[in-house]
Design an enzyme around this catalytic site. Structure first.
Site, mmCIF file in Angstrom:
data_model
loop_
_atom_site.group_PDB
_atom_site.id
_atom_site.type_symbol
_atom_site.label_atom_id
_atom_site.label_comp_id
_atom_site.label_asym_id
_atom_site.label_seq_id
_atom_site.Cartn_x
_atom_site.Cartn_y
_atom_site.Cartn_z
ATOM 1 C CD GLU A 1 -2.710 1.507 0.189
ATOM 2 O OE1 GLU A 1 -3.394 0.573 -0.263
ATOM 3 O OE2 GLU A 1 -2.725 2.653 -0.292
ATOM 4 C CG HIS B 1 -4.616 4.090 2.992
ATOM 5 N ND1 HIS B 1 -5.224 5.318 3.095
ATOM 6 C CD2 HIS B 1 -5.095 3.518 1.860
ATOM 7 C CE1 HIS B 1 -6.041 5.480 2.065
ATOM 8 N NE2 HIS B 1 -5.983 4.407 1.298
ATOM 9 C CG ASP C 1 -1.391 0.621 -3.715
ATOM 10 O OD1 ASP C 1 -0.461 1.359 -3.336
ATOM 11 O OD2 ASP C 1 -2.467 0.515 -3.089
ATOM 12 C CG HIS C 2 -1.873 4.109 -5.147
ATOM 13 N ND1 HIS C 2 -1.717 4.870 -4.018
ATOM 14 C CD2 HIS C 2 -2.784 3.151 -4.818
ATOM 15 C CE1 HIS C 2 -2.515 4.422 -3.066
ATOM 16 N NE2 HIS C 2 -3.161 3.370 -3.511
ATOM 17 C CB THR D 1 -6.009 -0.076 -3.768
ATOM 18 O OG1 THR D 1 -5.459 0.805 -2.809
ATOM 19 C CG2 THR D 1 -5.458 -1.470 -3.529
HETATM 20 C C1 GP9 Z 1 -8.950 -0.138 0.827
HETATM 21 C C2 GP9 Z 1 -7.533 -0.126 0.463
HETATM 22 C C3 GP9 Z 1 -7.079 1.271 0.148
HETATM 23 O O1 GP9 Z 1 -9.515 -1.395 0.969
HETATM 24 O O2 GP9 Z 1 -7.211 -1.036 -0.524
HETATM 25 O O3 GP9 Z 1 -7.563 1.763 -1.042
HETATM 26 P P1 GP9 Z 1 -6.981 3.098 -1.679
HETATM 27 O O4 GP9 Z 1 -7.568 4.262 -0.921
HETATM 28 O O5 GP9 Z 1 -5.495 3.070 -1.535
HETATM 29 O O6 GP9 Z 1 -7.413 3.062 -3.102
HETATM 30 MN MN MN Z 2 -3.859 1.922 -2.126
#
Ligand code: GP9
Ligand code: MN
Length: 419
Positions: free
Chosen positions: A39, A196, A255-256, A81
Site C-alpha cells: 500500500e 495508507h 500500488d500507487h 488500489t
Molecule cells: C482499501 C484499500 C485502500 O480497501 O485497498 O484503497 P486506496 O484508498 O489506496 O485506493
Molecule cells: Mn492503495
C-alpha cells in the site's frame, strides 16, 4: 462494434504480443504464487535513509536475492488500489476517471485468476477491509477469484487496529491459517493497509523517528513505511515456518503513490532539492516491484517497466502460453518490449525521455529537451519538434483502445480461445 475490436486486436498483436522464449520461461511452473500489494509504497524510500537510518532494511536486503525493478511505474488513476489490481489482473489500462471496479464490474475480462484456473490454480485475495470497498466483492466474482478473505475472516479489535483498520502484522498472522488451507497450487494475493494516508501509527509500533517538515503526512509516512517493512519480514518468517516459502514465487508491488504533490515542499526538503519539477513528479511515480524466488539470485533491473507488464511477466515465469490474451504490457524478461511506459494522464517514459505536461525531458538529466517548441500551438501539441513527439499520439491511441475495450465491453465479442 466488430471493426473496432479487430483494429484493437491487430494493434495489440503488433505491439505487445510476444511469444519470445527466454531462459526465464516456466521457471516457476506450478509453484504457488504469493502476490503482495504494498500500500502506497513509493520507490524513493528504498535504499534511502532518514536520520542516518535505513527506512526499509528488510526490503533493501531483499533486493540482493530478488529481481528488483528500479524503474517500475504505477499506472493508476482515481481508482487507486482498485486500479492497480485491475491493471495487474487484466493488463489493461485503468479508466481515465472513476474506477472500472465500480463502473464495469460485470464486463467480460480474461483475468489472471481465470487463466490460472485453467492450470488448476486456486485463487484467493486476502484483505482485512469490507468486501464491498471498491466494489471488490462483485468484481472478484467476475474476475473468477475463488476465495475472498475480507474483514469477516479476521478478528479485528481496537487493539490490533490503527488508521484504516487492522494492522498489517496482525493481518499476515491471521491470514496464515487460511493460506495453509488452500489447495495447491494457489495464487494468493495480499493487500496491505497500514501504510495508507494519513499514515497514522500507534507509538508502540513506531521504530523510526518522524521526519521534520511542514507536512505531517510525509513526516508520518516514514514510520508506516518502516512498519510495512517489518510486517513483510514477519510474513516471510511465517511462510518459512509453514514450509511454504521454499516452493513459492513471491511477487510484491507498490500500488500507487502515497505522497501527493500537495506535499511537494516537504518532499523537496527530504530529497534535498530546490523544488519538485514535473520531471521529478514523474520519477516519484516509481513504485517497488519485486519478483522473489527462493534459490534464485535475481538482479536489479533498470529497464523501464510498469504495472501493465505484471500479468504477461507472471504468465511467462509460470510457463503459461498467453499469446491469446489481449494485453497492453509485455513480459519484463523479454527483449522485444514496447518502447514506452504510459501513465494514465498521457505522460510517458522511454529509455531516453520523459514526457509530461507538454514537455519532453531527458530521462537521465531531467533537462528540458528543446525550448519553446515544446509548447502548445493553438489547441494542438506540436508533437514533431521534440524527440518525444512521435510517441505522443501512439500513447493516446493505445489508451483509447484500452478505454474502448472497457466502455464497449468488447470482449463479449471476442473468443480468446480460437484467436
Ligand atoms: C482499501 C484499500 C485502500 O480497501 O485497498 O484503497 P486506496 O484508498 O489506496 O485506493
Ligand atoms: Mn492503495
Amino acid at each position: 462494434d466488430g471493426n473496432e475490436l479487430s483494429d484493437i486486436l491487430s494493434y495489440v498483436d503488433e505491439h505487445t504480443t510476444d511469444n519470445e522464449e527466454t531462459d526465464m520461461y516456466g521457471i516457476a511452473e506450478d509453484k504457488n504464487v504469493i502476490f503482495v500489494t504494498l500500500e502506497s509504497l513509493q520507490s524513493f524510500v528504498i535504499n534511502n535513509e532518514l536520520h542516518g537510518e535505513e527506512i526499509t532494511p528488510f526490503l533493501n536486503e531483499l533486493i540482493d536475492d530478488s529481481y528488483y525493478f528500479e524503474n517500475f511505474y504505477h499506472q493508476t488513476e482515481q481508482g487507486k488500489t482498485a486500479d492497480s489490481e485491475f491493471i495487474m489482473e487484466t493488463s489493461l489500462y485503468p479508466l481515465p476517471s472513476g474506477s472500472a471496479y465500480f463502473t464495469h464490474s460485470s464486463n467480460e475480462f480474461l483475468s489472471t485468476p481465470q487463466m490460472l484456473a485453467e492450470e488448476d490454480y486456486t485463487s484467493a485475495v486476502f484483505h482485512a477491509n469490507n468486501a464491498s470497498f471498491w466494489n471488490r466483492n462483485s468484481m472478484y466474482d467476475n474476475l473468477d477469484v475463488d476465495h475472498f478473505y475480507d474483514i469477516d475472516a479476521y478478528e479485528v479489535t481496537d487493539d490490533n487496529s490503527v488508521g484504516w483498520g487492522m494492522k498489517d502484522k496482525e493481518f499476515f498472522e491471521q491470514s496464515m491459517k487460511y493460506l495453509t488451507s488452500l489447495p495447491e497450487p494457489y495464487y494468493a494475493r495480499f493487500i496491505t493497509l497500514t501504510n495508507h494516508h494519513p499514515f497514522d501509527l500507534d507509538e508502540e509500533d513506531a521504530t523510526i523517528d518522524k521526519f521534520d517538515s511542514n507536512s505531517r503526512t510525509l513526516n508520518q509516512y516514514f514510520q508506516t513505511v518502516r512498519y510495512m517493512d517489518e510486517a513483510i519480514e514477519e510474513f516471510f518468517d511465517h511462510l518459512k515456518a509453514e514450509g511454504i516459502y521454499e516452493d513459492s514465487l513471491i511477487v510484491m508491488m507498490g500500488d500507487h503513490y502515497g505522497i501527493s504533490d500537495f506535499h511537494d515542499r516537504a518532499m523537496a526538503q527530504y530529497l534535498e532539492k530546490d523544488e519538485i519539477t514535473p520531471y521529478d513528479h514523474i520519477q516519484l511515480q516509481r513504485v517497488p516491484f519485486y519478483i522473489h524466488m527462493p534459490g534464485h539470485e535475481g538482479e536489479v533491473i533498470s529497464d523501464i517497466s510498469g504495472q501493465v507488464d505484471v500479468k504477461p511477466t507472471l504468465m511467462h515465469l509460470l510457463g503459461i502460453d498467453d499469446s491469446h490474451d489481449v494485453s497492453f504490457g509485455t513480459n519484463l524478461f523479454g527483449s522485444d518490449r514496447k518502447e514506452y511506459i504510459a501513465l494514465r494522464d498521457g505522460s510517458f517514459i522511454t529509455d531516453d525521455y520523459i514526457y509530461t505536461r507538454d514537455t519532453c525531458y531527458d530521462r537521465e538529466s531531467g533537462e528540458v529537451e528543446g525550448t519553446e517548441s515544446t509548447s502548445l500551438i493553438g489547441d494542438e501539441v506540436d508533437s514533431t519538434e521534440t524527440p518525444c513527439g512521435p510517441m505522443i499520439e501512439q500513447v493516446e491511441q493505445e489508451m483509447s483502445y484500452s478505454d474502448k475495450l472497457i466502455y464497449g465491453d468488447l470482449f463479449r465479442f471476442h473468443d480468446f480461445e480460437t484467436e
